[in-house]
Design a protein around this motif. Sequence first.
Motif, PDB file in Angstrom:
ATOM      1  N   ALA A  16       1.512  11.765   5.484  1.00  0.00           N
ATOM      2  CA  ALA A  16       2.105  10.637   4.762  1.00  0.00           C
ATOM      3  C   ALA A  16       1.389   9.327   5.071  1.00  0.00           C
ATOM      4  N   GLY A  17       0.941   9.160   6.295  1.00  0.00           N
ATOM      5  CA  GLY A  17       0.232   7.930   6.672  1.00  0.00           C
ATOM      6  C   GLY A  17      -1.061   7.755   5.897  1.00  0.00           C
ATOM      7  N   ALA A  18      -1.759   8.854   5.632  1.00  0.00           N
ATOM      8  CA  ALA A  18      -3.014   8.772   4.892  1.00  0.00           C
ATOM      9  C   ALA A  18      -2.757   8.380   3.443  1.00  0.00           C
ATOM     10  N   VAL A  19      -1.670   8.883   2.870  1.00  0.00           N
ATOM     11  CA  VAL A  19      -1.334   8.531   1.494  1.00  0.00           C
ATOM     12  C   VAL A  19      -1.002   7.051   1.397  1.00  0.00           C
ATOM     13  N   VAL A  20      -0.227   6.550   2.338  1.00  0.00           N
ATOM     14  CA  VAL A  20       0.132   5.127   2.342  1.00  0.00           C
ATOM     15  C   VAL A  20      -1.122   4.279   2.530  1.00  0.00           C
ATOM     16  N   GLN A  21      -2.004   4.701   3.412  1.00  0.00           N
ATOM     17  CA  GLN A  21      -3.235   3.954   3.650  1.00  0.00           C
ATOM     18  C   GLN A  21      -4.095   3.905   2.384  1.00  0.00           C
ATOM     19  N   GLU A  22      -4.183   5.001   1.657  1.00  0.00           N
ATOM     20  CA  GLU A  22      -4.952   5.005   0.419  1.00  0.00           C
ATOM     21  C   GLU A  22      -4.305   4.129  -0.648  1.00  0.00           C
ATOM     22  N   LEU A  23      -2.987   4.140  -0.721  1.00  0.00           N
ATOM     23  CA  LEU A  23      -2.306   3.262  -1.683  1.00  0.00           C
ATOM     24  C   LEU A  23      -2.534   1.788  -1.357  1.00  0.00           C
ATOM     25  N   ILE A  24      -2.521   1.452  -0.086  1.00  0.00           N
ATOM     26  CA  ILE A  24      -2.768   0.065   0.312  1.00  0.00           C
ATOM     27  C   ILE A  24      -4.198  -0.330  -0.031  1.00  0.00           C
ATOM     28  N   SER A  25      -5.156   0.547   0.258  1.00  0.00           N
ATOM     29  CA  SER A  25      -6.549   0.210  -0.061  1.00  0.00           C
ATOM     30  C   SER A  25      -6.758   0.127  -1.573  1.00  0.00           C
ATOM     31  N   PHE A  26      -6.023   0.931  -2.346  1.00  0.00           N
ATOM     32  CA  PHE A  26      -6.125   0.855  -3.804  1.00  0.00           C
ATOM     33  C   PHE A  26      -5.592  -0.476  -4.327  1.00  0.00           C
ATOM     34  N   THR A  27      -4.447  -0.905  -3.804  1.00  0.00           N
ATOM     35  CA  THR A  27      -3.883  -2.170  -4.270  1.00  0.00           C
ATOM     36  C   THR A  27      -4.678  -3.365  -3.774  1.00  0.00           C
ATOM     37  N   HIS A  28      -5.307  -3.227  -2.619  1.00  0.00           N
ATOM     38  CA  HIS A  28      -6.087  -4.340  -2.071  1.00  0.00           C
ATOM     39  C   HIS A  28      -7.373  -4.576  -2.856  1.00  0.00           C
ATOM     40  N   ASN A  29      -8.117  -3.511  -3.101  1.00  0.00           N
ATOM     41  CA  ASN A  29      -9.361  -3.641  -3.851  1.00  0.00           C
ATOM     42  C   ASN A  29      -9.592  -2.350  -4.641  1.00  0.00           C
ATOM     43  N   PRO A  30      -9.094  -2.288  -5.872  1.00  0.00           N
ATOM     44  CA  PRO A  30      -9.163  -1.039  -6.637  1.00  0.00           C
ATOM     45  C   PRO A  30     -10.582  -0.596  -6.980  1.00  0.00           C
ATOM     46  N   LEU A  31     -11.488  -1.523  -7.171  1.00  0.00           N
ATOM     47  CA  LEU A  31     -12.861  -1.162  -7.525  1.00  0.00           C
ATOM     48  C   LEU A  31     -13.532  -0.388  -6.399  1.00  0.00           C
ATOM     49  N   ILE A  32     -13.392  -0.863  -5.187  1.00  0.00           N
ATOM     50  CA  ILE A  32     -13.983  -0.158  -4.038  1.00  0.00           C
ATOM     51  C   ILE A  32     -13.304   1.191  -3.847  1.00  0.00           C
ATOM     52  N   PHE A  33     -11.980   1.237  -4.001  1.00  0.00           N
ATOM     53  CA  PHE A  33     -11.252   2.494  -3.836  1.00  0.00           C
ATOM     54  C   PHE A  33     -11.720   3.540  -4.847  1.00  0.00           C
ATOM     55  N   ILE A  34     -11.829   3.149  -6.113  1.00  0.00           N
ATOM     56  CA  ILE A  34     -12.248   4.091  -7.156  1.00  0.00           C
ATOM     57  C   ILE A  34     -13.678   4.551  -6.917  1.00  0.00           C
ATOM     58  N   SER A  35     -14.550   3.639  -6.524  1.00  0.00           N
ATOM     59  CA  SER A  35     -15.941   4.046  -6.271  1.00  0.00           C
ATOM     60  C   SER A  35     -16.021   4.993  -5.076  1.00  0.00           C
ATOM     61  N   GLN A  36     -15.211   4.766  -4.041  1.00  0.00           N
ATOM     62  CA  GLN A  36     -15.195   5.691  -2.900  1.00  0.00           C
ATOM     63  C   GLN A  36     -14.692   7.061  -3.314  1.00  0.00           C
ATOM     64  N   GLN A  37     -13.666   7.096  -4.153  1.00  0.00           N
ATOM     65  CA  GLN A  37     -13.155   8.386  -4.613  1.00  0.00           C
ATOM     66  C   GLN A  37     -14.181   9.126  -5.460  1.00  0.00           C
ATOM     67  N   LEU A  38     -14.921   8.395  -6.292  1.00  0.00           N
ATOM     68  CA  LEU A  38     -15.962   9.028  -7.087  1.00  0.00           C
ATOM     69  C   LEU A  38     -17.067   9.589  -6.211  1.00  0.00           C
ATOM     70  N   ILE A  39     -17.448   8.848  -5.181  1.00  0.00           N
ATOM     71  CA  ILE A  39     -18.488   9.322  -4.259  1.00  0.00           C
ATOM     72  C   ILE A  39     -18.006  10.543  -3.507  1.00  0.00           C
ATOM     73  N   ARG A  40     -16.743  10.528  -3.046  1.00  0.00           N
ATOM     74  CA  ARG A  40     -16.195  11.689  -2.330  1.00  0.00           C
ATOM     75  C   ARG A  40     -16.128  12.924  -3.222  1.00  0.00           C
ATOM     76  N   SER A  41     -15.861  12.724  -4.496  1.00  0.00           N
ATOM     77  CA  SER A  41     -15.759  13.869  -5.403  1.00  0.00           C
ATOM     78  C   SER A  41     -17.121  14.496  -5.682  1.00  0.00           C
ATOM     79  N   LEU A  42     -18.196  13.768  -5.463  1.00  0.00           N
ATOM     80  CA  LEU A  42     -19.536  14.310  -5.686  1.00  0.00           C
ATOM     81  C   LEU A  42     -19.991  15.218  -4.557  1.00  0.00           C
ATOM     82  N   LYS A  43     -19.379  15.094  -3.398  1.00  0.00           N
ATOM     83  CA  LYS A  43     -19.795  15.904  -2.231  1.00  0.00           C
ATOM     84  C   LYS A  43     -19.445  17.342  -2.407  1.00  0.00           C
TER      85      LYS A  43
END
Length: 101
Positions: A74-101
């Motif tokens: 649950a802590g990881a989900v909350v942390q990801e939600l906070i990072s998404f609301t803080h800076n969505p562009l960086i969050f989305i780009s990180q998720q795209l990079i992680r999905s390429l691995k």
Amino acid sequence: MQSKKIIISAALLLFLVQLSIPMCYTFAQDDLVIDQKTKERIAEQYGLEEPHPPASEQQQKIFFEADWGFSTPAGAVVQELISFTHNPLIFISQQLIRSLK
């Protein structure tokens, strides 16, 4: 600011397109090389049946209730939600990079 809106809109559009594509079942070979009698004999011998495509409820169940092979605390989900609301562009780009691995 304008580029952030464009990138976020494009990412959301791609996400919605990916969700709208139905799950498909593929068949290895449609035109059989063996004759109908042999096919029936093999099907009777091994108790085989023709596959049926799943209904839309089954497709949703496969997608939403599937075991994806990982669990997130649950802590990881909350942390990801906070990072998404803080800076969505960086969050989305990180998720795209992680999905390429």
